[in-house]
Design an enzyme around this catalytic site. Sequence first.
Site, PDB file in Angstrom:
ATOM      1  N   GLU A   1     -19.248  -8.176   9.574  1.00 19.43           N
ATOM      2  CA  GLU A   1     -20.318  -7.496  10.299  1.00 19.43           C
ATOM      3  C   GLU A   1     -21.274  -8.468  10.980  1.00 19.43           C
ATOM      4  O   GLU A   1     -21.694  -8.243  12.123  1.00 19.43           O
ATOM      5  CB  GLU A   1     -21.096  -6.579   9.346  1.00 19.43           C
ATOM      6  CG  GLU A   1     -20.299  -5.413   8.813  1.00 19.43           C
ATOM      7  CD  GLU A   1     -19.504  -5.736   7.559  1.00 19.43           C
ATOM      8  OE1 GLU A   1     -18.816  -4.835   7.034  1.00 19.43           O
ATOM      9  OE2 GLU A   1     -19.570  -6.907   7.103  1.00 19.43           O
TER      10      GLU A   1
ATOM     11  N   LYS B   1       0.841  -1.189   0.000  1.00 16.91           N
ATOM     12  CA  LYS B   1       0.000   0.000   0.000  1.00 16.91           C
ATOM     13  C   LYS B   1       0.881   1.246   0.000  1.00 16.91           C
ATOM     14  O   LYS B   1       1.874   1.309   0.709  1.00 16.91           O
ATOM     15  CB  LYS B   1      -0.901   0.020   1.235  1.00 16.91           C
ATOM     16  CG  LYS B   1      -2.181  -0.761   1.093  1.00 16.91           C
ATOM     17  CD  LYS B   1      -3.094  -0.482   2.267  1.00 16.91           C
ATOM     18  CE  LYS B   1      -4.423  -1.178   2.088  1.00 16.91           C
ATOM     19  NZ  LYS B   1      -5.342  -0.869   3.204  1.00 16.91           N
TER      20      LYS B   1
ATOM     21  N   ARG C   1     -25.643  -5.162   6.620  1.00 15.26           N
ATOM     22  CA  ARG C   1     -25.151  -6.491   6.285  1.00 15.26           C
ATOM     23  C   ARG C   1     -25.376  -7.492   7.425  1.00 15.26           C
ATOM     24  O   ARG C   1     -25.159  -8.681   7.249  1.00 15.26           O
ATOM     25  CB  ARG C   1     -23.658  -6.416   5.945  1.00 15.26           C
ATOM     26  CG  ARG C   1     -23.304  -5.321   4.963  1.00 15.26           C
ATOM     27  CD  ARG C   1     -21.855  -5.375   4.531  1.00 15.26           C
ATOM     28  NE  ARG C   1     -21.680  -6.271   3.402  1.00 15.26           N
ATOM     29  CZ  ARG C   1     -20.514  -6.572   2.845  1.00 15.26           C
ATOM     30  NH1 ARG C   1     -19.411  -6.056   3.349  1.00 15.26           N
ATOM     31  NH2 ARG C   1     -20.443  -7.390   1.818  1.00 15.26           N
TER      32      ARG C   1
END
Length: 667
Positions: free
Chosen positions: A406, A321, A434
């Site tokens: 979640e 990243k 979700r």
Amino acid sequence: MASHCKSRKIPPPLGAAPFRKGGKILQAIYGILPSIMSITTPTFALLDSIASPEMLRELDENDLPQLADELRAFFLHSINISGGHFAANLGTIELTVAMHYVFNTPNDKLVWDVGHQAYAHKILTERRNQIHTIRKGEGLSPFPKRSESIYDAFGVGHSSTSISAALGMALAGKQLNHDYKVAAIIGDGAMTAGMAFEALNHAGAIRADMLVILNDNDMSISGNVGALSNYFARILSGKTYISMREGSKKVLNVMPKTMKEIARRAELHMKGMMVPGTLFEELGFNYIGPIDGHDLPLLVKTLQNIYELKGPQLLHVVTKKGKGFAPAEADPIKYHAVSPGFLDAQKKSSTTAKPTYSHIFGDWLCDMAHQSPQLVAITPAMCEGSGMVQFSEKFPERYIDVGIAEQHSVTLAAGMACEGLKPVVAIYSTFLQRAYDQLIHDVALQDLDVLFALDRAGLVGADAPTHNGSFDLSFLSCIPNMIVMAPSSEQECRDLLTTGFYYPGPAAIRYPRGSGIGEPVTTELKSLPIGQARLCREGKNIALLSFGTLLPAALVAGEKLNATVIDMRFIKPLDTLMILKYAKSHSLLVTLEENSIIGGAGSCVNQVILNAGLTCRILNLGLPDEFSPHDTHEALLARYGLDSTGILQSIARYTTYETKDLHYQNS
């Protein structure tokens, strides 16, 4: 300055720059950076000649590293203008070039996961001239969007959907006899979600023809990538190995099952000694990797080998990243997203900035944890966004990050509540969608003592519509045993958090992204009476019932109308006494909410009026029956008439229409 990376203006030397010296283009950025920070657009020989992926595929393979360098430099220029997701995109430059070079897009389908790693994909797919509009009103979406481009095979924004969607496309292509390849690019923690493994299990079981690219950009799965693993990946994706593997299967098919199983396990264990792919092999995938995701020649060769393979393939690439920008490499979380002009070294951050609601929550969480040893905090990979960094450092044993899971986070909280703990689940409003089944069946049905702190409620601005919290008041208010709260200010947010924490059952408080009105916040942990609204202004004829942070706009409108203004605070239970009192004494009630008008707080008020048998006139103002576009929060409020001007205009239109209707009925 390099001839293939020239600027229309020759800038002075920058001095110390925060870029790592990699390719020639990155070295040239030392001279280009002042132009990047100005209105001048740098030009690049290769990138400027690429108008589409078809033209990209006409390049010589040896030119691809230079193209990747130019693409990274252009991305830095454009993101400094527009702002947006940053570190993850720098990590996928080479992978994006390689994918479009090998795959015949848009006929072949590339499905990106999460989507904030796909800016380079947008630049290469006929949107380079619009990339500076990303996240702006009427501009490009920050995520892949089917209606925006034929190269965006699937719209995303939430994580861990790519493998399921790609599998669906692969199966559809087979059934319809369409000739295309399908690849899912998943990374950035998205593999922590159960949905990804459900899709892997299904694809492996049915031997689907598809490729999954695991973009391992945290080094969380593999510790390092060296020459041995790169060599092994080339072997595993090569024709010789594949032909030997398939030939061995044919031989083993006529032998006893025990021999076949021994051979299969021997291959898995041989791979397992050198690569971390045994799990994926057990799920039915041919695992290849890990390989260096910034080595373009290796990526292209490996993808070319895989392209013609049948069955489910998984390529594990390791990327960095923030690749090419040293500050982002060192702190990818800080540079997950950046604001316009972030490259300007002279730009100073404000020291007088108002605290965000996330910070209010984070401070409250620490204060309450000191007082209540039963408190535990749970988040599905939203530590920084939810303001939980300080808590995680002060109370590491009571801080739980479950990853992008979640559903698990909610049921985990339910299990903890069963044994006497008080879980606080910090989750974005859009992500709680979700886990709706778990919220109903695992928490509310059992009346368990769990507090949900819903960040990013209402309109979120540039990340909309996938990140808008437009529906929580609607889907929460219909659940038995729940109390639902919406604070109007920072202090009220803290007080309602305390109220929800002390409530012995499921409770939810929703608050918006960003800062409030700048109200001073005390350190007191004060609970408010449940279901009690607050009269803010006494007026005549019209009463404005405000739910949440629209209260300042309601007060401005109330002053101009000499209207009553009420801060409702609670959506469930409603302050029915307050509602009925002003329904009887005023000619019009106006409800205000930053939530879908369908099934929202206004609908709950309507039900109170109907149940009481009153004929009071009611005007419900909120979000219409549509998915909101991305724009600034202020522009969206104005678009939907939820600022003070819009509220006044809506009331004026309503009273005008009503007068005309009465005149028609009497004529």
